[in-house]
Design a protein around this motif. Structure first.
Motif, PDB file in Angstrom:
ATOM      1  N   TRP A  42       0.804  -1.220   0.000  1.00 45.62           N
ATOM      2  CA  TRP A  42       0.000   0.000   0.000  1.00 45.62           C
ATOM      3  C   TRP A  42       0.836   1.269   0.000  1.00 45.62           C
ATOM      4  N   SER A  43       2.154   1.151   0.068  1.00 44.06           N
ATOM      5  CA  SER A  43       2.995   2.346   0.044  1.00 44.06           C
ATOM      6  C   SER A  43       2.780   3.082  -1.273  1.00 44.06           C
ATOM      7  N   GLU A  44       2.623   4.381  -1.188  1.00 41.88           N
ATOM      8  CA  GLU A  44       2.368   5.290  -2.303  1.00 41.88           C
ATOM      9  C   GLU A  44       0.941   5.214  -2.833  1.00 41.88           C
ATOM     10  N   HIS A  45       0.088   4.411  -2.231  1.00 43.42           N
ATOM     11  CA  HIS A  45      -1.317   4.401  -2.641  1.00 43.42           C
ATOM     12  C   HIS A  45      -2.031   5.604  -2.046  1.00 43.42           C
ATOM     13  N   ILE A  46      -3.028   6.075  -2.757  1.00 40.73           N
ATOM     14  CA  ILE A  46      -3.861   7.172  -2.282  1.00 40.73           C
ATOM     15  C   ILE A  46      -5.275   6.625  -2.138  1.00 40.73           C
ATOM     16  N   PHE A  47      -5.796   6.710  -0.935  1.00 38.66           N
ATOM     17  CA  PHE A  47      -7.105   6.157  -0.625  1.00 38.66           C
ATOM     18  C   PHE A  47      -8.129   7.277  -0.501  1.00 38.66           C
ATOM     19  N   LEU A  48      -9.295   7.083  -1.108  1.00 37.98           N
ATOM     20  CA  LEU A  48     -10.421   7.978  -0.881  1.00 37.98           C
ATOM     21  C   LEU A  48     -11.151   7.441   0.342  1.00 37.98           C
ATOM     22  N   CYS A  49     -11.244   8.262   1.379  1.00 40.78           N
ATOM     23  CA  CYS A  49     -11.822   7.817   2.648  1.00 40.78           C
ATOM     24  C   CYS A  49     -13.029   8.664   3.032  1.00 40.78           C
ATOM     25  N   ASP A  50     -14.000   8.013   3.650  1.00 45.82           N
ATOM     26  CA  ASP A  50     -15.062   8.729   4.334  1.00 45.82           C
ATOM     27  C   ASP A  50     -14.529   9.093   5.710  1.00 45.82           C
ATOM     28  N   THR A  51     -14.841  10.297   6.170  1.00 44.29           N
ATOM     29  CA  THR A  51     -14.373  10.733   7.480  1.00 44.29           C
ATOM     30  C   THR A  51     -15.554  10.837   8.436  1.00 44.29           C
ATOM     31  N   ALA A  52     -15.296  10.503   9.687  1.00 39.85           N
ATOM     32  CA  ALA A  52     -16.320  10.611  10.728  1.00 39.85           C
ATOM     33  C   ALA A  52     -15.685  11.232  11.961  1.00 39.85           C
ATOM     34  N   PHE A  53     -16.275  12.332  12.414  1.00 36.76           N
ATOM     35  CA  PHE A  53     -15.783  13.030  13.599  1.00 36.76           C
ATOM     36  C   PHE A  53     -16.563  12.549  14.814  1.00 36.76           C
ATOM     37  N   ASN A  54     -15.846  12.203  15.881  1.00 34.89           N
ATOM     38  CA  ASN A  54     -16.462  11.786  17.135  1.00 34.89           C
ATOM     39  C   ASN A  54     -16.187  12.872  18.166  1.00 34.89           C
ATOM     40  N   SER A  55     -17.225  13.579  18.571  1.00 28.94           N
ATOM     41  CA  SER A  55     -17.035  14.698  19.503  1.00 28.94           C
ATOM     42  C   SER A  55     -16.741  14.238  20.925  1.00 28.94           C
TER      43      SER A  55
END
Length: 124
Positions: A42-55
């Motif tokens: 996975w080195s040099e891979h670019i991942f599209l991620c969903d982000t979730a904030f936990n307050s």
């Protein structure tokens, strides 16, 4: 394409680097995450991620799709961070710096992500 004008850079154990930038409109809760400087598929891979904030603990989780399944790639808080790679590899990461849109190299992650469509990056 609406992207953040900032790219956060983290450094982890064994020299691993992680770059993170918001991708798309703020309310879409997505980011590009690049993992580099480590001998791993996975080195040099670019991942599209969903982000979730936990307050509750002020953390952000970054979840991508791997082979059709949700995979928590990374989690950061204001005090620590961690990244988990295929094969049971996990690394503590610490914030290093932020690239701003006028800094050289700032748009590399976005340009590389868009160009990876042409080379068939299987991890997007």
């Amino acid at each position: 394409m609406d992207i953040s004008k900032y790219t956060e850079v983290y450094k982890g154990t064994r020299g691993i680097y992680v770059q993170v930038t918001r991708y798309g409109a703020f309310e879409n809760n997505q980011a590009l995450v690049r993992v580099s400087n480590f001998d791993h598929p996975w080195s040099e891979h670019i991942f599209l991620c969903d982000t979730a904030f936990n307050s509750n603990d002020m953390s952000v989780s970054y979840t991508t799709q791997i082979d059709g399944n949700d995979y928590v790639l990374m989690r950061t808080t204001k005090e620590w961070g961690a990244i988990w790679l295929l094969g049971g590899y996990s690394f503590d990461i610490n914030y290093v710096e932020t690239y701003v849109d006028h800094m050289e190299g700032r748009n590399d992650i976005v340009n590389d992500y868009h160009n990876s469509h042409l080379t068939g990056n299987p991890r997007k």
